[in-house]
Design an enzyme around this catalytic site. Structure first.
Site, mmCIF file in Angstrom:
data_model
loop_
_atom_site.group_PDB
_atom_site.id
_atom_site.type_symbol
_atom_site.label_atom_id
_atom_site.label_comp_id
_atom_site.label_asym_id
_atom_site.label_seq_id
_atom_site.Cartn_x
_atom_site.Cartn_y
_atom_site.Cartn_z
ATOM 1 N N CYS A 240 0.886 -1.168 0.000
ATOM 2 C CA CYS A 240 0.000 0.000 0.000
ATOM 3 C C CYS A 240 0.927 1.222 0.000
ATOM 4 C CB CYS A 240 -0.953 -0.038 1.198
ATOM 5 S SG CYS A 240 -0.127 -0.214 2.797
ATOM 6 N N ARG A 245 -2.117 -1.125 5.365
ATOM 7 C CA ARG A 245 -3.295 -1.701 4.703
ATOM 8 C C ARG A 245 -2.945 -3.033 4.045
ATOM 9 N NH1 ARG A 245 -4.830 3.550 1.173
ATOM 10 N NH2 ARG A 245 -2.579 3.863 1.339
#
Length: 280
Positions: A240, A245
């Protein structure tokens, strides 16, 4: 004798554990439950009984050209000793945001070869959704002497390795950022866009918003990822902006039986270098 020495290899809990399953094992002596919330207030407002608090910032280096990279083994040794990790500990991690920081912790454990771990599916939201009892008292860890080493380096993948593999048809990149970041419309890096050939599924799209942020139905996810070109026999790197994430997408892929590797440098590194190919 041999059976006794091997019995410890059987994990107490599955990789993805449901609130009710965890509730049944709360008293297990080998359990170490770690709450890694985005919002520090979350732990004080209520946590799984016996859970200890971890500030997510300790999971990143915090300095140098790639501050989101893995901390040094010296730092990890101190961190996991302070948390009370031992070779026999089974870690259950969760957070208040659907799995990002909890998964970053589990990915770090994978990297140092500590494979006894689980993710509380949906985190504190699912625990509350199940109506289970919470504690508001601070649980102090029992310190240990843990010596961390990178025993499983293949859990991670470097910028240079990704560059070398881009032409390999058995290799794929799962970009867990938003579509706007992937398309190069958003971001605060020197270069915007995505890794050539990468596919985009936003980490939020792997969560079920109707089931307290638990991981979505596996069959549906397999179908959607397959349509993007991600299949279990491939080697898949995920990233990410800071491998927060994408730690969750690493975990989801792992739960689905995919061969996942986490790119800790993520776009924070790729998008700020001048020797990395980029598509928009």
């Amino acid at each position: 004798m041999s059976t006794a020495s091997h019995s410890s290899e059987h994990n107490l809990l599955p990789l993805i554990v449901e609130p009710e399953q965890l509730q049944e094992h709360l008293q297990a002596p080998e359990l170490l439950i770690i709450d890694v919330p985005v919002n520090g207030e979350s732990y004080r407002q209520g946590h799984v009984p016996g859970a200890i608090y971890l500030d997510f910032r300790y999971l990143m280096r915090g300095e140098g050209p790639v501050p989101n990279d893995v901390p040094s083994v010296e730092f990890l040794s101190k961190l996991f000793s302070a948390l009370g990790l031992t070779r026999d500990t089974h870690v259950v991690a969760y957070d208040d945001e659907g799995g990002g920081w909890a998964a970053r912790l589990l990915w770090t454990l994978e990297l140092i070869g500590h494979t006894r771990y689980s993710y509380l599916n949906g985190g504190i939201h699912a625990w509350r959704d199940a109506g289970l009892e919470e504690s508001t008292e601070f649980t102090a860890p029992t310190p240990s002497e843990y010596h961390a080493e990178i025993l499983n380096p293949s859990a991670a993948i470097t910028c240079d390795e990704i560059k070398e593999k881009l032409s390999d048809r058995q290799f794929a990149v799962w970009d867990a950022r938003s579509k706007a970041e992937f398309d190069g419309e958003r971001g605060n890096n020197k270069h915007l866009g995505h890794i050539p050939g990468a596919v985009n599924m936003d980490w939020l799209d792997a969560m079920d918003r109707h089931r307290a942020l638990r991981i979505r139905d596996y069959a549906e996810l397999m179908t959607e990822l397959g349509a993007l070109g991600l299949t279990p026999e491939m080697e898949i790197a995920t990233h990410c902006q800071s491998h927060h994430r994408s730690s969750f997408t690493w975990l989801v892929g792992k739960a689905l039986g995919f061969n996942m590797r986490g790119y800790a440098g993520s776009w924070g590194e790729w998008g700020n270098r001048d020797d990395t190919p980029i598509e928009k």
